[in-house]
Design an enzyme around this catalytic site. Structure first.
Site, PDB file in Angstrom:
ATOM      1  N   LYS A   1       0.836  -1.191   0.000  1.00  0.00           N
ATOM      2  CA  LYS A   1       0.000   0.000   0.000  1.00  0.00           C
ATOM      3  C   LYS A   1       0.880   1.254   0.000  1.00  0.00           C
ATOM      4  O   LYS A   1       1.947   1.265   0.615  1.00  0.00           O
ATOM      5  CB  LYS A   1      -0.869   0.051   1.264  1.00  0.00           C
TER       6      LYS A   1
ATOM      7  N   ARG B   1      -9.971 -11.688   2.914  1.00  0.00           N
ATOM      8  CA  ARG B   1     -10.803 -12.817   2.485  1.00  0.00           C
ATOM      9  C   ARG B   1     -10.075 -14.151   2.674  1.00  0.00           C
ATOM     10  O   ARG B   1     -10.717 -15.182   2.868  1.00  0.00           O
ATOM     11  CB  ARG B   1     -11.227 -12.612   1.032  1.00  0.00           C
TER      12      ARG B   1
END
Length: 432
Positions: free
Chosen positions: A208, A282
């Site tokens: 990020k 996830r």
């Protein structure tokens, strides 16, 4: 020495010298919040933020117009992780006082644990703190907890949590907590609650940028929210057996970290190719949903700060709700409306499940194609790990968990939004 300020509610307008439609006025007796006609809880919360911003460190809510909901609205706005102002109020009925204290206990836990630094809340610490909180609010003898960690995760088949966290020096963990108020060790499990517990998310090798990484201590917000929701449900009298499953890891970069092109083989046999290491939530939730499905509960709820797509769609004022079970979704939305919390449905359809192709595994962990509906395909990915995904499963993508900067209603940081909705939903479903 701090002086306590009395704060009153009024439906009268403020005197003209306080400005047109002034929300607050001041006198020798204290401050008055001017609501006009009606009882605008949002205005009360905004006034509380203004008073906190003015450095008022001690408040007594005075006068006859304060009730449960207005006191709660003031508390939400007045609470500040830096200042810890003192808030007192005039007497409520015993029932309302009990409810108010329960809300404060549960949501303050949620807000506090999300606001803590990643140094304070590593994966094992998150699991431990959550278990200790639930034990503190539950009747004695109703809670047992087990934390599966490090290589034991592999031994028990929880490949996703282990893979995501293997790049960190901090041990990954799965909390398996059992709240069983029935006294029967063979009682069926009514609900399983699954939380994403990424205690810091660097993005891994799909790194990020700094401006997106700065709030990633809060990427365990799903775990904080769902733990607070269970705690409030217990304080409100939840009488059925519930499992709390937190999937805790730190997503970091190192020579051991998960790499693009790696394949994870899950306990249910599904294989997943890693095409983006920043789609890690996830991957850990998949383990929790498999474990939940093993208990055949009536209800599975997962909470996660899962996608930027949900936040782009809804901002900070709503959580996103996705499910294949329309009736259950409606009940969740109704619960949120009753609790005055923001929850908004996003689409989830069978065709979303086909948008995760891989050349080397059953699934990719990200969707393909232009303008992919990221929140929907993330939920679709999770559906592959819920045994009966068409019925009894709700997915909350928690867009409103944390604010990087203050707003007119909230201090910067965690909001606790969703705790009341989850508690009401659990209790209402348990009473059916």
């Amino acid at each position: 020495m701090s002086t306590q300020m009395s704060v009153f509610l009024s439906q009268d307008s403020a005197a003209p010298h306080w400005g047109e439609k002034a929300l607050l006025s001041f006198s020798e007796t204290g401050a008055t919040i001017h609501l006009g006609e009606g009882h605008d809880l949002g205005a009360i919360q905004r006034a509380a933020r203004q008073l906190d911003g003015q450095g008022i460190h001690s408040v007594l809510l005075s006068g006859e117009h304060w009730d449960l909901e207005s006191i709660w609205a003031f508390h939400q706005g007045y609470r500040n992780p830096k200042k810890h102002g003192l808030l007192e109020w005039t007497a409520l009925s015993e029932e309302d006082q009990t409810e108010l204290q329960a809300r404060i206990k549960a949501t303050d836990f949620t807000r506090d644990i999300i606001n803590k630094t990643a140094e304070e809340v590593a994966p094992r610490q998150l699991a431990t703190m959550a278990a200790e909180f639930i034990k503190s609010v539950a009747p004695e003898g109703t809670v047992t907890a087990r934390i599966v960690k490090d290589k034991d995760l592999l031994a028990e088949g929880w490949e996703g949590i282990y893979a995501v966290g293997r790049g960190s020096d901090r041990t990954s963990a799965m909390l398996q907590l059992d709240y069983n108020p029935t006294g029967d060790e063979n009682a069926p499990v009514f609900a399983c609650l699954v939380g994403k517990g990424i205690t810091f998310d660097s993005g891994g090798y799909s790194l990020k940028p700094s401006n997106f990484m700065s709030a990633m201590k809060a990427d365990m917000g799903g775990s904080g929210t769902i733990t607070g929701g269970l705690g409030l449900a217990i304080l409100r009298g939840l009488n059925k057996r519930v499992k709390l499953i937190l999937c805790c890891a730190e997503n970091m970069v190192s020579g051991r970290a998960l790499k693009l092109g790696d394949i994870i083989t899950y306990k249910n046999g599904k294989t997943v190719e890693i095409m983006n290491t920043d789609a890690e939530g996830r991957l850990v939730l998949a383990d929790g949903l498999i474990y939940a499905s093993e208990h055949n509960p009536e209800l599975i709820i997962d909470c996660a700060t899962l996608t930027g797509a949900a936040k782009n769609a809804l901002g900070n004022d709503y959580h996103a709700l996705m499910s294949f079970d329309d009736e259950l979704s409606h009940q969740a939305l109704t619960a949120a409306n009753k609790e005055k919390e923001g929850l908004w449905p996003l689409p989830l359809a069978d065709f979303h499940r086909g948008m995760l192709p891989s050349n080397f595994a059953d699934l990719s962990n990200i969707s393909s194609g232009d303008y992919s509906p990221g929140a929907s395909t993330a939920a679709a990915f999770l559906s592959y790990f819920v045994e009966d995904y068409k019925k009894g499963w709700l997915h909350f993508d928690c867009a409103g968990t944390y604010r990087k900067s203050a707003s007119d209603k909230w201090a910067a940081g965690a909001t606790g939004m969703g705790v009341r909705t989850l508690a009401r939903l659990l209790n209402e479903q348990a009473e059916k």
